[in-house]
Design an enzyme around this catalytic site. Structure first.
Site, PDB file in Angstrom:
ATOM      1  N   GLY A 117       0.839  -1.188   0.000  1.00  0.00           N
ATOM      2  CA  GLY A 117       0.000   0.000   0.000  1.00  0.00           C
ATOM      3  C   GLY A 117       0.878   1.244   0.000  1.00  0.00           C
ATOM      4  O   GLY A 117       2.062   1.168   0.332  1.00  0.00           O
ATOM      5  N   LYS A 118       0.312   2.373  -0.365  1.00  0.00           N
ATOM      6  CA  LYS A 118       1.073   3.620  -0.355  1.00  0.00           C
ATOM      7  C   LYS A 118       0.094   4.787  -0.410  1.00  0.00           C
ATOM      8  O   LYS A 118      -1.064   4.623  -0.782  1.00  0.00           O
ATOM      9  CB  LYS A 118       2.008   3.684  -1.565  1.00  0.00           C
ATOM     10  CG  LYS A 118       3.256   4.515  -1.342  1.00  0.00           C
ATOM     11  CD  LYS A 118       4.317   3.739  -0.561  1.00  0.00           C
ATOM     12  CE  LYS A 118       5.642   4.477  -0.547  1.00  0.00           C
ATOM     13  NZ  LYS A 118       6.729   3.679   0.023  1.00  0.00           N
ATOM     14  N   GLY A 119       0.579   5.962  -0.066  1.00  0.00           N
ATOM     15  CA  GLY A 119      -0.296   7.119  -0.129  1.00  0.00           C
ATOM     16  C   GLY A 119       0.378   8.367   0.384  1.00  0.00           C
ATOM     17  O   GLY A 119       1.606   8.441   0.484  1.00  0.00           O
TER      18      GLY A 119
END
Length: 433
Positions: A117-119
């Site tokens: 995941g990333k953000g």
């Protein structure tokens, strides 16, 4: 009340699109090489969830700005989503997608029970005070709500975020849980300060991993680090610790670049002197007195043995790759070389230690912190580095051996190993329903 909408800009659009093109091309190449099952290929080309949140924050002067935050959850076949949050003008949904995919391959390659995941938030943190950044972070955490969680999605620091950012996130998340559940949620984020469950050694883990993979690669060529010259792009946490460990082994830092300047000294730049300088100069290398300023366009073309790009993506491209003289590039950043640039480098017999292997020390240490919190333990620095060394050596040896056996470059080898592990999980579990 006047409200300013901090609308996502076009600043990083070209960079983000390039990153997506890179990661998909790299995936497709590896998938073809291992003859990945077509149905699994369809699944891995897309993300599971994409969360976009808009939230208002009151500034120090009483005005209100509305920010946009992102969290992309690519795949969780192997475990909870895992990956950093960055505060930078180039953050947008495409950048988050690409980085989330890279995290899936990285956690799989290192054998961790995590997905990717990333953000982050599209902003320049230098435009905000510490108190404003705290309110932005806490409001972002609240807006994400149950989209993150210690057994679901575990954020960590990334570009322009740090242990303090994670402390604010952890406190906000725990404060919004039922009192009886609060202490069970400490591991909702990793990269925390050691006073609230952080792992001793987490600050240097990524840089230590970059250093170790370089050392192990050179050992395969019957070479050592002593007297090797190297240049570093980006002198944040990763760049500093990589340079620090390399210097301790006798290598010489001859150039460094950040957004403020490109510096060069053929006789060497003392790492801690530069670190002390930037600590009192807005974390910028510009103006450092013991090096000369050079044109930023000539940075990667400098005569040196090693290049460590430890800043942002798409820094080495078809426009500058042919000028590179170094024989080894170690990717401290995610996606610092685009596909066209990489073709040129490989044709010039320049070796690349790929990002999903080279900078994986950070996510491995995050896993250690997560375990430490779950088990109610406190690990010491020596234990952290010993375990990190063991995991990285195992990953490196697998990638290097596979590359030699298949006569392919190390990036494709790393991808093949990572994707095979995810494929195995899908084959054994089946596709619901």
């Amino acid at each position: 009340m006047n409200a300013t909408i901090n609308t996502p800009k076009k600043t990083g659009e070209k960079v983000a699109q390039g990153m997506m093109e890179n990661v998909l091309a790299q995936f497709n190449s590896a998938a073809h090489h291992i003859d990945l099952h077509g149905d699994i290929q369809k699944i891995l080309k897309i993300t599971n969830n994409e969360i976009i949140v808009h939230f208002p924050v009151k500034m120090d002067n009483g005005s209100v700005e509305v920010f946009t935050g992102y969290r992309v959850q690519h795949n969780n076949a192997l475990g909870p989503y895992k990956g950093g949050l960055r505060y930078h003008p180039t953050v947008d949904i495409d950048a988050a997608r690409a980085l989330a995919m890279w995290m899936t391959w990285k956690t799989s390659l290192t054998g961790l029970p995590f997905g990717g995941g990333k953000g982050g938030i599209q902003l320049d943190p230098t435009n905000y005070s510490t108190s404003e950044l705290e309110r932005i972070t806490r409001r972002f955490t609240y807006a994400l709500g149950d989209n993150i969680g210690p057994e679901h999605d575990i954020p960590a620091p990334d570009v322009n975020t740090n242990s303090q950012t994670m402390a604010w996130m952890a406190d906000t998340f725990m404060s919004t849980r039922l009192p009886a559940k609060r202490s069970l949620n400490q591991h909702v984020v990793t990269g925390k300060p050691d006073g609230i469950g952080g792992l001793e050694g987490r600050d240097r883990a990524t840089g230590y991993g970059v250093f170790l993979t370089i050392k192990k690669f050179l050992a395969k060529q019957n070479q050592i680090l002593k007297n090797k010259t190297f240049i570093v792009q980006g002198f944040g946490n990763v760049g500093y610790w990589t340079a620090k460990f390399l210097e301790e082994e006798g290598a010489l830092l001859v150039a460094v670049q950040d957004a403020s300047a490109s510096l060069y000294n053929p006789n060497g730049i003392e790492v801690d002197s530069l670190k002390n300088y930037i600590s009192i100069n807005d974390n910028s290398v510009g103006g450092f007195p013991r090096a000369e300023i050079i044109d930023k366009e000539n940075f990667f073309a400098l005569n040196c043995d090693l290049i460590i790009p430890a800043a942002l993506g798409n820094q080495i491209t078809e426009e500058n790759a042919s000028k590179i003289q170094a024989k080894l590039i170690a990717e401290g950043a995610n996606g610092p070389i685009n596909n066209e640039g990489e073709k040129i480098l490989l044709s010039n017999n320049i070796s690349i230690i790929p990002d999903i292997l080279c900078n994986s020390g950070g996510v491995i240490a995050s896993y250690f912190e997560w375990l430490q919190n779950r088990n109610g333990e406190v690990w010491q620095l020596e234990e952290t580095l010993t375990k990190l060394n063991h995991k990285l050596e195992k990953s490196f040896n697998k990638v290097y051996a596979y590359a030699q056996e298949e006569s392919i470059d190390m990036r494709k080898a790393a991808y093949c190993i990572a994707i095979k592990r995810i494929e195995k999980a899908y084959i054994q579990r089946g596709i619901f329903p």
